[in-house]
Design a protein around this motif. Structure first.
Motif, PDB file in Angstrom:
ATOM      1  N   HIS A   1       0.830  -1.207   0.000  1.00  0.00           N
ATOM      2  CA  HIS A   1       0.000   0.000   0.000  1.00  0.00           C
ATOM      3  C   HIS A   1       0.868   1.262   0.000  1.00  0.00           C
ATOM      4  N   ASP A   2       1.827   1.300   0.930  1.00  0.00           N
ATOM      5  CA  ASP A   2       2.630   2.505   1.088  1.00  0.00           C
ATOM      6  C   ASP A   2       3.634   2.694  -0.053  1.00  0.00           C
ATOM      7  N   ALA A   3       4.115   1.596  -0.641  1.00  0.00           N
ATOM      8  CA  ALA A   3       5.005   1.712  -1.799  1.00  0.00           C
ATOM      9  C   ALA A   3       4.252   2.321  -2.982  1.00  0.00           C
ATOM     10  N   LEU A   4       3.031   1.867  -3.203  1.00  0.00           N
ATOM     11  CA  LEU A   4       2.214   2.452  -4.271  1.00  0.00           C
ATOM     12  C   LEU A   4       1.972   3.932  -4.000  1.00  0.00           C
ATOM     13  N   LYS A   5       1.645   4.256  -2.756  1.00  0.00           N
ATOM     14  CA  LYS A   5       1.390   5.642  -2.371  1.00  0.00           C
ATOM     15  C   LYS A   5       2.638   6.506  -2.573  1.00  0.00           C
ATOM     16  N   ALA A   6       3.814   5.905  -2.374  1.00  0.00           N
ATOM     17  CA  ALA A   6       5.079   6.634  -2.542  1.00  0.00           C
ATOM     18  C   ALA A   6       5.507   6.715  -4.008  1.00  0.00           C
ATOM     19  N   GLY A   7       4.715   6.124  -4.909  1.00  0.00           N
ATOM     20  CA  GLY A   7       4.994   6.247  -6.330  1.00  0.00           C
ATOM     21  C   GLY A   7       5.634   5.044  -6.986  1.00  0.00           C
ATOM     22  N   ALA A   8       5.731   3.926  -6.266  1.00  0.00           N
ATOM     23  CA  ALA A   8       6.311   2.722  -6.860  1.00  0.00           C
ATOM     24  C   ALA A   8       5.403   2.200  -7.967  1.00  0.00           C
ATOM     25  N   THR A   9       6.010   1.692  -9.007  1.00  0.00           N
ATOM     26  CA  THR A   9       5.253   1.084 -10.103  1.00  0.00           C
ATOM     27  C   THR A   9       5.041  -0.400  -9.808  1.00  0.00           C
ATOM     28  N   ASN A  10       4.114  -0.986 -10.537  1.00  0.00           N
ATOM     29  CA  ASN A  10       3.898  -2.429 -10.416  1.00  0.00           C
ATOM     30  C   ASN A  10       5.189  -3.186 -10.714  1.00  0.00           C
ATOM     31  N   GLU A  11       5.918  -2.734 -11.713  1.00  0.00           N
ATOM     32  CA  GLU A  11       7.156  -3.393 -12.106  1.00  0.00           C
ATOM     33  C   GLU A  11       8.209  -3.308 -11.000  1.00  0.00           C
ATOM     34  N   GLU A  12       8.291  -2.165 -10.329  1.00  0.00           N
ATOM     35  CA  GLU A  12       9.247  -2.032  -9.225  1.00  0.00           C
ATOM     36  C   GLU A  12       8.878  -2.950  -8.068  1.00  0.00           C
ATOM     37  N   ILE A  13       7.592  -3.063  -7.800  1.00  0.00           N
ATOM     38  CA  ILE A  13       7.155  -3.963  -6.731  1.00  0.00           C
ATOM     39  C   ILE A  13       7.435  -5.414  -7.110  1.00  0.00           C
ATOM     40  N   MET A  14       7.175  -5.775  -8.363  1.00  0.00           N
ATOM     41  CA  MET A  14       7.460  -7.143  -8.793  1.00  0.00           C
ATOM     42  C   MET A  14       8.957  -7.445  -8.710  1.00  0.00           C
ATOM     43  N   GLU A  15       9.794  -6.492  -9.078  1.00  0.00           N
ATOM     44  CA  GLU A  15      11.235  -6.707  -8.987  1.00  0.00           C
ATOM     45  C   GLU A  15      11.677  -6.841  -7.526  1.00  0.00           C
ATOM     46  N   THR A  16      11.049  -6.080  -6.652  1.00  0.00           N
ATOM     47  CA  THR A  16      11.320  -6.204  -5.214  1.00  0.00           C
ATOM     48  C   THR A  16      10.969  -7.609  -4.728  1.00  0.00           C
ATOM     49  N   ILE A  17       9.858  -8.146  -5.203  1.00  0.00           N
ATOM     50  CA  ILE A  17       9.477  -9.519  -4.856  1.00  0.00           C
ATOM     51  C   ILE A  17      10.580 -10.476  -5.304  1.00  0.00           C
ATOM     52  N   GLY A  18      11.129 -10.259  -6.493  1.00  0.00           N
ATOM     53  CA  GLY A  18      12.198 -11.107  -6.999  1.00  0.00           C
ATOM     54  C   GLY A  18      13.431 -11.082  -6.112  1.00  0.00           C
ATOM     55  N   VAL A  19      13.809  -9.892  -5.639  1.00  0.00           N
ATOM     56  CA  VAL A  19      14.970  -9.784  -4.751  1.00  0.00           C
ATOM     57  C   VAL A  19      14.682 -10.482  -3.419  1.00  0.00           C
ATOM     58  N   ALA A  20      13.464 -10.348  -2.921  1.00  0.00           N
ATOM     59  CA  ALA A  20      13.096 -11.024  -1.672  1.00  0.00           C
ATOM     60  C   ALA A  20      13.194 -12.541  -1.830  1.00  0.00           C
ATOM     61  N   ILE A  21      12.790 -13.052  -2.987  1.00  0.00           N
ATOM     62  CA  ILE A  21      12.890 -14.495  -3.247  1.00  0.00           C
ATOM     63  C   ILE A  21      14.363 -14.913  -3.259  1.00  0.00           C
ATOM     64  N   LEU A  22      15.216 -14.117  -3.882  1.00  0.00           N
ATOM     65  CA  LEU A  22      16.650 -14.400  -3.884  1.00  0.00           C
ATOM     66  C   LEU A  22      17.165 -14.559  -2.456  1.00  0.00           C
ATOM     67  N   MET A  23      16.766 -13.642  -1.586  1.00  0.00           N
ATOM     68  CA  MET A  23      17.301 -13.617  -0.232  1.00  0.00           C
ATOM     69  C   MET A  23      16.587 -14.576   0.716  1.00  0.00           C
ATOM     70  N   GLY A  24      15.349 -14.941   0.408  1.00  0.00           N
ATOM     71  CA  GLY A  24      14.561 -15.747   1.350  1.00  0.00           C
ATOM     72  C   GLY A  24      14.233 -17.149   0.893  1.00  0.00           C
ATOM     73  N   GLY A  25      14.552 -17.494  -0.347  1.00  0.00           N
ATOM     74  CA  GLY A  25      14.317 -18.850  -0.832  1.00  0.00           C
ATOM     75  C   GLY A  25      12.846 -19.203  -0.983  1.00  0.00           C
ATOM     76  N   GLY A  26      12.572 -20.504  -0.859  1.00  0.00           N
ATOM     77  CA  GLY A  26      11.234 -21.040  -1.099  1.00  0.00           C
ATOM     78  C   GLY A  26      10.113 -20.372  -0.323  1.00  0.00           C
ATOM     79  N   PRO A  27      10.275 -20.151   0.992  1.00  0.00           N
ATOM     80  CA  PRO A  27       9.199 -19.475   1.711  1.00  0.00           C
ATOM     81  C   PRO A  27       8.900 -18.084   1.154  1.00  0.00           C
TER      82      PRO A  27
END
Length: 112
Positions: free
Chosen positions: A69-95
């Motif tokens: 919610h707050d990332a969107l409010k701060a101006g993040a794009t869908n693509e930036e949020i999706m890329e953030t998800i990708g980095v989180a997967i890199l760092m956190g693995g399967g969970p």
């Protein structure tokens, strides 16, 4: 499926109620959040994306709701949020894949 818009509202209300019961703690936490997220060398948007990545890796549904919610409010794009998800997967693995899917669902719901 979790309704992230309603979950966001539920957590916001619960935090307000909690603030009435432990005002010193919640006031201090609110000030910490505000001062940390404020524009500095890093933009507020980047800070929200970092917080979202951490929320995914620590598996916090409420945090995911708030930071999408707050990332969107701060101006993040869908693509930036999706890329953030990708980095989180890199760092956190399967969970983080599972909670990345939760974040993607929250994004869809907040965009609806």
């Amino acid at each position: 499926m979790k309704n992230y818009v309603k979950h966001y509202e539920f957590i916001a209300n619960a935090m307000e109620e909690l603030g009435g019961k432990i005002p010193n703690t919640m006031t201090s936490f609110g000030e910490l959040h505000e001062k940390t997220i404020t524009q500095g060398v890093l933009s507020s948007k980047v800070k929200e994306l970092i917080a979202l990545g951490i929320a995914i890796t620590v598996r916090c549904d409420g945090c995911i709701a708030f930071h999408v919610h707050d990332a969107l409010k701060a101006g993040a794009t869908n693509e930036e949020i999706m890329e953030t998800i990708g980095v989180a997967i890199l760092m956190g693995g399967g969970p983080s894949v599972v909670y990345g899917c939760e974040a993607m669902e929250a994004l869809k719901q907040f965009n609806a």
